[in-house]
Write an enzyme that holds these catalytic residues in place. Sequence first.
Site, PDB file in Angstrom:
ATOM      1  CB  ILE A  35      43.335  31.396  50.317  1.00  0.00           C
ATOM      2  CG1 ILE A  35      41.790  30.992  50.427  1.00  0.00           C
ATOM      3  CG2 ILE A  35      43.769  30.222  49.529  1.00  0.00           C
ATOM      4  CD1 ILE A  35      41.402  30.362  48.674  1.00  0.00           C
ATOM      5  CB  THR A 121      40.915  45.743  46.108  1.00  0.00           C
ATOM      6  OG1 THR A 121      40.824  46.447  47.357  1.00  0.00           O
ATOM      7  CG2 THR A 121      41.476  44.477  46.827  1.00  0.00           C
ATOM      8  CB  THR A 146      38.141  32.894  41.522  1.00  0.00           C
ATOM      9  OG1 THR A 146      36.746  32.223  41.309  1.00  0.00           O
ATOM     10  CG2 THR A 146      37.592  34.556  40.262  1.00  0.00           C
ATOM     11  CG  ASP A 147      35.405  28.305  40.512  1.00  0.00           C
ATOM     12  OD1 ASP A 147      35.010  29.406  41.048  1.00  0.00           O
ATOM     13  OD2 ASP A 147      34.804  27.258  40.657  1.00  0.00           O
ATOM     14  CD  GLU A 148      32.842  32.591  42.243  1.00  0.00           C
ATOM     15  OE1 GLU A 148      31.847  33.150  42.289  1.00  0.00           O
ATOM     16  OE2 GLU A 148      32.806  32.489  43.428  1.00  0.00           O
ATOM     17  CE1 TYR A 170      36.598  37.111  44.573  1.00  0.00           C
ATOM     18  CE2 TYR A 170      34.732  36.193  43.127  1.00  0.00           C
ATOM     19  CZ  TYR A 170      36.365  35.565  43.810  1.00  0.00           C
ATOM     20  OH  TYR A 170      37.088  34.773  44.421  1.00  0.00           O
ATOM     21  CE  LYS A 174      40.363  36.951  41.611  1.00  0.00           C
ATOM     22  NZ  LYS A 174      41.813  37.390  43.109  1.00  0.00           N
ATOM     23  N   PRO A 225      20.847  29.721  55.766  1.00  0.00           N
ATOM     24  CG  PRO A 225      21.751  30.942  54.949  1.00  0.00           C
ATOM     25  CD  PRO A 225      21.512  30.535  57.047  1.00  0.00           C
ATOM     26  N   GLY A 295      22.021  36.816  38.927  1.00  0.00           N
ATOM     27  CA  GLY A 295      22.850  36.507  38.523  1.00  0.00           C
ATOM     28  C   GLY A 295      23.799  34.988  39.304  1.00  0.00           C
TER      29      GLY A 295
HETATM   30  P1  NAD Z   1      39.477  36.598  52.318  1.00  0.00           P
HETATM   31  O1  NAD Z   1      38.261  37.303  51.676  1.00  0.00           O
HETATM   32  O2  NAD Z   1      39.517  35.202  53.383  1.00  0.00           O
HETATM   33  O3  NAD Z   1      41.386  37.276  52.810  1.00  0.00           O
HETATM   34  C1  NAD Z   1      41.462  38.275  52.063  1.00  0.00           C
HETATM   35  C2  NAD Z   1      42.485  39.372  52.107  1.00  0.00           C
HETATM   36  O4  NAD Z   1      42.985  40.191  51.345  1.00  0.00           O
HETATM   37  C3  NAD Z   1      42.038  39.491  53.529  1.00  0.00           C
HETATM   38  O5  NAD Z   1      43.105  39.156  54.802  1.00  0.00           O
HETATM   39  C4  NAD Z   1      41.605  41.541  53.333  1.00  0.00           C
HETATM   40  O6  NAD Z   1      42.408  42.104  54.709  1.00  0.00           O
HETATM   41  C5  NAD Z   1      42.792  41.261  52.471  1.00  0.00           C
HETATM   42  N1  NAD Z   1      42.980  42.817  51.866  1.00  0.00           N
HETATM   43  C6  NAD Z   1      41.681  42.628  50.876  1.00  0.00           C
HETATM   44  N2  NAD Z   1      41.836  43.922  50.129  1.00  0.00           N
HETATM   45  C7  NAD Z   1      43.330  44.007  50.400  1.00  0.00           C
HETATM   46  C8  NAD Z   1      44.097  45.115  49.863  1.00  0.00           C
HETATM   47  N3  NAD Z   1      43.492  46.750  49.060  1.00  0.00           N
HETATM   48  N4  NAD Z   1      45.044  45.248  50.065  1.00  0.00           N
HETATM   49  C9  NAD Z   1      46.134  44.788  51.160  1.00  0.00           C
HETATM   50  N5  NAD Z   1      44.788  43.643  51.393  1.00  0.00           N
HETATM   51  C10 NAD Z   1      43.599  43.367  51.104  1.00  0.00           C
HETATM   52  O7  NAD Z   1      39.587  35.507  50.920  1.00  0.00           O
HETATM   53  P2  NAD Z   1      40.063  33.791  50.510  1.00  0.00           P
HETATM   54  O8  NAD Z   1      39.354  32.886  50.683  1.00  0.00           O
HETATM   55  O9  NAD Z   1      41.886  33.664  51.052  1.00  0.00           O
HETATM   56  O10 NAD Z   1      41.134  34.932  49.166  1.00  0.00           O
HETATM   57  C11 NAD Z   1      41.898  34.806  48.742  1.00  0.00           C
HETATM   58  C12 NAD Z   1      42.160  34.803  47.090  1.00  0.00           C
HETATM   59  O11 NAD Z   1      41.271  33.903  47.117  1.00  0.00           O
HETATM   60  C13 NAD Z   1      41.741  35.523  46.755  1.00  0.00           C
HETATM   61  O12 NAD Z   1      41.458  36.586  44.963  1.00  0.00           O
HETATM   62  C14 NAD Z   1      39.899  35.270  45.606  1.00  0.00           C
HETATM   63  O13 NAD Z   1      39.523  35.243  44.980  1.00  0.00           O
HETATM   64  C15 NAD Z   1      40.350  34.178  45.554  1.00  0.00           C
HETATM   65  N6  NAD Z   1      40.372  32.633  45.672  1.00  0.00           N
HETATM   66  C16 NAD Z   1      39.152  32.481  46.666  1.00  0.00           C
HETATM   67  C17 NAD Z   1      38.300  31.176  46.726  1.00  0.00           C
HETATM   68  C18 NAD Z   1      37.843  30.759  47.989  1.00  0.00           C
HETATM   69  O14 NAD Z   1      36.504  29.875  47.928  1.00  0.00           O
HETATM   70  N7  NAD Z   1      38.040  31.037  49.073  1.00  0.00           N
HETATM   71  C19 NAD Z   1      38.261  30.492  45.857  1.00  0.00           C
HETATM   72  C20 NAD Z   1      38.735  30.718  45.028  1.00  0.00           C
HETATM   73  C21 NAD Z   1      39.836  31.311  44.198  1.00  0.00           C
END
Ligand code: NAD
Length: 343
Positions: A35, A121, A146-148, A170, A174, A225, A295
């Site tokens: 994102i 993190t 997140t909605d979770e 997770y 959050k 899967p 879960g």
């Molecule tokens: P992603 O796993 O694709 O990307 C996470 C990024 O964070 C990666 O580039 C990783 O290198 C970086 N990262 C991880 N630990 C780090 C640290 N300690 N310091 C600096 N960088 C770090 O995740 P995403 O799907 O792009 O999600 C982004 C955010 O949106 C997250 O906070 C996630 O909880 C939230 N979110 C995601 C979704 C979804 O469907 N993907 C839905 C709701 C919320």
Amino acid sequence: MGWELNLNLNPHLNPHLNHTAMAVKFLITGGAGFIGSNFIRLLLQRYPDGKVINLDKLTYAGNLNNLKDIENDPRYEFLKGDICDEKIVEKACKGVDIILNFAAESHVDRSISGPAVFIKTDMMGTQVLLDAVRKFKIKRFIQVSTDEVYGSIQKGSFKESDNLMPSSPYSASKAAADLLVHAYIATYKVPAIIVRSTNNFGPYQYPEKMIPLFVTNLLQGKKVPVYGDGLNVRDWIYVLDNCEAILHVVENGELGGIYNIGGGNEKRNIDITRVMLRHMGKGEEVIEYVKDRPGHDLRYSLDCDKIHALGWKPRHSFEKALKETIDWYSSHQGWWKPLKEKV
Ligand code: NAD
């Protein structure tokens, strides 16, 4: 507290400003992920005079190939580092107006096999960022949640004021971060906003998550899967809609507020799977039902009236965006094949 709270980014509310004249400096954490990378691209389009620093640790999920097209843009800078590292965070904060925290460990299955890094993190990293917001008097901090965090709901939809009842390490990490943001708003009056979005899909998503996993498996002639009986319901949002919603909140959201962001596309996993099979010309025999995740929440659902009232609605239709996403993975095999070897 001395914060400059009237950073008015909305050209409708402040006609003397337009985005081309605004040299706003953004710090995006986790910008090399799914994102975050889509969001950085949107920011550079919307803020021609803006500056973007991307602070990312480059975990397995971080991928600089997600930003190849903009890596040489003079308005963009990449800084490799961990949001838990106070020194690097402080270095990244120099001259920054707005922070958006996308950085997280984000995969539920990985959180079940190893929760510690999630707490570190997602929660402790957020605390380091919040302290930097205080120290550097950052004008706006957006926590991407997140909605979770609400947990499962059988009927109806969660409002922003509902209790948090996370079910996985997770979502608990959050939720802990959200509560910390809430506490910093109450205690230190930090100018923060929380956004909680539903399941995203689109280009540059790591192929361990359901939609890219299924598309890439099918492209490789493998099975897909499906957990349990496939009846778990998720709301799906196209990543560009989510990025636009988050930017809308940056520009118009109320400080201290929480905004749910949903696509309005609640689907059972088995139904999404079937739509994907149809698009890719495959039959049900490629479905492999696997042991359910412990879960596993049955249904997520968000009430998004608040962000609709703020003037944002999703623009993309689910079916069309899903088809485009499938086409994107089909035509970007060089992007995902090296990642797939690691999944
Ligand atoms: P992603 O796993 O694709 O990307 C996470 C990024 O964070 C990666 O580039 C990783 O290198 C970086 N990262 C991880 N630990 C780090 C640290 N300690 N310091 C600096 N960088 C770090 O995740 P995403 O799907 O792009 O999600 C982004 C955010 O949106 C997250 O906070 C996630 O909880 C939230 N979110 C995601 C979704 C979804 O469907 N993907 C839905 C709701 C919320």
